[in-house]
Design a protein around this motif. Structure first.
Motif, PDB file in Angstrom:
ATOM      1  N   UNK A 209      44.799  24.265  23.124  1.00  0.00           N
ATOM      2  CA  UNK A 209      45.475  24.674  21.511  1.00  0.00           C
ATOM      3  C   UNK A 209      43.732  25.620  21.213  1.00  0.00           C
ATOM      4  N   UNK A 210      42.466  25.282  22.391  1.00  0.00           N
ATOM      5  CA  UNK A 210      41.593  26.079  22.122  1.00  0.00           C
ATOM      6  C   UNK A 210      42.315  27.728  22.166  1.00  0.00           C
ATOM      7  N   UNK A 211      41.891  27.537  23.794  1.00  0.00           N
ATOM      8  CA  UNK A 211      42.548  28.848  24.519  1.00  0.00           C
ATOM      9  C   UNK A 211      43.404  29.947  23.589  1.00  0.00           C
ATOM     10  N   UNK A 212      45.115  28.931  22.603  1.00  0.00           N
ATOM     11  CA  UNK A 212      45.080  29.539  22.144  1.00  0.00           C
ATOM     12  C   UNK A 212      45.068  30.297  21.283  1.00  0.00           C
ATOM     13  N   UNK A 213      43.593  29.851  20.211  1.00  0.00           N
ATOM     14  CA  UNK A 213      42.805  29.828  19.513  1.00  0.00           C
ATOM     15  C   UNK A 213      41.734  30.831  19.480  1.00  0.00           C
ATOM     16  N   UNK A 214      41.085  31.331  20.657  1.00  0.00           N
ATOM     17  CA  UNK A 214      40.540  31.801  21.310  1.00  0.00           C
ATOM     18  C   UNK A 214      39.000  31.536  21.126  1.00  0.00           C
ATOM     19  N   UNK A 215      39.124  29.634  21.675  1.00  0.00           N
ATOM     20  CA  UNK A 215      37.489  29.126  21.366  1.00  0.00           C
ATOM     21  C   UNK A 215      37.828  28.777  23.073  1.00  0.00           C
ATOM     22  N   UNK A 218      34.353  23.017  22.418  1.00  0.00           N
ATOM     23  CA  UNK A 218      33.072  22.180  22.599  1.00  0.00           C
ATOM     24  C   UNK A 218      33.385  23.113  20.575  1.00  0.00           C
ATOM     25  N   UNK A 219      33.811  24.013  20.976  1.00  0.00           N
ATOM     26  CA  UNK A 219      34.016  25.281  19.802  1.00  0.00           C
ATOM     27  C   UNK A 219      35.150  24.559  18.682  1.00  0.00           C
ATOM     28  N   UNK A 220      36.251  24.436  19.457  1.00  0.00           N
ATOM     29  CA  UNK A 220      37.525  24.238  19.310  1.00  0.00           C
ATOM     30  C   UNK A 220      36.873  23.221  18.527  1.00  0.00           C
ATOM     31  N   UNK A 221      36.502  21.927  19.076  1.00  0.00           N
ATOM     32  CA  UNK A 221      37.291  20.789  18.800  1.00  0.00           C
ATOM     33  C   UNK A 221      35.531  20.264  17.593  1.00  0.00           C
ATOM     34  N   UNK A 228      39.676  19.676   9.751  1.00  0.00           N
ATOM     35  CA  UNK A 228      41.028  18.445   8.519  1.00  0.00           C
ATOM     36  C   UNK A 228      40.239  17.631   8.845  1.00  0.00           C
ATOM     37  N   UNK A 229      39.263  16.909   9.303  1.00  0.00           N
ATOM     38  CA  UNK A 229      38.339  15.358   9.113  1.00  0.00           C
ATOM     39  C   UNK A 229      38.603  14.504   9.967  1.00  0.00           C
ATOM     40  N   UNK A 230      39.001  15.140  11.040  1.00  0.00           N
ATOM     41  CA  UNK A 230      39.294  14.124  11.862  1.00  0.00           C
ATOM     42  C   UNK A 230      39.429  14.812  13.740  1.00  0.00           C
ATOM     43  N   UNK A 231      39.410  14.201  14.696  1.00  0.00           N
ATOM     44  CA  UNK A 231      39.203  14.858  15.672  1.00  0.00           C
ATOM     45  C   UNK A 231      40.489  15.653  16.251  1.00  0.00           C
ATOM     46  N   UNK A 232      40.947  16.227  17.737  1.00  0.00           N
ATOM     47  CA  UNK A 232      42.099  17.066  17.241  1.00  0.00           C
ATOM     48  C   UNK A 232      43.009  15.823  18.209  1.00  0.00           C
ATOM     49  N   UNK A 233      42.383  15.036  18.774  1.00  0.00           N
ATOM     50  CA  UNK A 233      42.880  13.819  19.514  1.00  0.00           C
ATOM     51  C   UNK A 233      43.082  12.712  18.287  1.00  0.00           C
ATOM     52  N   UNK A 234      42.418  12.170  17.436  1.00  0.00           N
ATOM     53  CA  UNK A 234      42.137  11.185  16.389  1.00  0.00           C
ATOM     54  C   UNK A 234      44.056  11.932  15.256  1.00  0.00           C
TER      55      UNK A 234
END
Length: 290
Positions: A209-215, A218-221, A228-234
């Motif tokens: 997901x981070x790579x698809x967003x060009x990040x 750590x920056x994506x997280x 969104x107020x949640x981690x991606x895992x959450x």
């Protein structure tokens, strides 16, 4: 800002809908969007330091992270009618977009959050040709009764309300900008939230997901948690639990089956995650429907 966060009111479902009759709510903020429609009486509030008064038929929208409150009415009268209002709280991920190529409603809301022409307060005069009160009432009924397909109906009605608000803002001079903090997670070719929704039963790679967003990871997280107020895992767990709810309420499938169908490694993992998010076990949730 941390002291104002509404910790006790984190959404445990994609939306909540209910009625209220209180006048005072202390200053707070949250990661979800909130809409209040006033049925009768009067309310006096404040959002981001700007005060406003509400009359019957008015509604107000509070965007994520906006500090807002309802205050004692400045001029009290023994004849003041007790207020009655409807409330809808929702995560932007539920908003639909039926026209291919048109701007996404969540992105439009994010734009409106930073526009002077997209005022929080919408008057009864501006809403007079739209059955907004009926939409609020239907959302409350559907949320309370939870009949089959209730989540689809509520999401549709919230989308109708938001669409009407955006039309009103356009009339006020609001101009949609393609530059938005939401853009880093959604382009014309890829949307992180849509991908998670479609692939929630799979083992989703956050690095992908981070790579698809060009990040980088750590920056994506960091940016995802801030947006969104949640981690991606959450967030992935949240989506899976919301989908599992439908199977719990409207089928007699076993917990093993539900855990496999919604992306959990096994029923133990499903039960632990469900209780962490919902505060009750899947069995208790199923029994609450009977």
């Amino acid at each position: 800002m941390d002291d104002l966060f509404e910790y006790s009111d984190i959404l445990n479902a994609p939306f909540q809908a209910f009625s209220g009759d209180w006048m005072v709510v202390k200053p707070h903020w949250h990661y979800f969007t909130e809409m209040v429609y006033l049925v009768k009486g009067n309310l006096f509030g404040e959002v981001e330091g700007k005060q406003f008064s509400m009359n019957p038929g008015d509604m107000v929208i509070f965007h994520p992270k906006q500090i807002h409150s309802f205050l004692d009415y400045p001029v009290k009268s023994s004849e003041m009618e007790k207020p009655l209002f409807y409330v809808i709280k929702f995560d932007d991920m539920i908003l639909s977009n039926t026209t291919p190529g048109s701007p996404k409603l969540p992105r439009m809301l994010d734009n409106a959050n930073h526009s002077e022409n997209a005022m929080n307060l919408i008057t009864a005069e501006e809403l007079k040709y739209n059955p907004v009160m009926l939409f609020f009432q239907n959302c409350i009924w559907e949320t309370h009764h939870k009949e089959f397909g209730y989540d689809i109906k509520v999401a549709s009605m919230i989308s109708l309300i938001i669409t009407e608000l955006i039309r009103i803002w356009f009339r006020r001079g609001f101009k949609f900008s393609t530059k938005s903090t939401f853009d880093q997670f959604s382009t014309k070719d890829f949307s992180v939230l849509e991908y998670i929704d479609k692939h929630s039963t799979e083992n989703i790679s956050i690095e992908f997901l981070a790579s698809k967003c060009g990040m980088c990871y750590s920056n994506f997280a960091k940016q995802f948690k801030a947006q969104f107020g949640k981690t991606c895992k959450e967030y992935i767990e949240f989506v899976r639990i919301c989908k599992a709810d439908t199977l719990l309420l409207y089928t007699d499938k076993t917990l093993d089956y539900i855990s496999q169908e919604t992306g959990f490694t096994d029923s133990s993992h499903f039960i632990r995650t469900y209780k962490k998010i919902k505060g009750i076990t899947p069995k208790q949730r199923r029994m609450s429907k009977s």
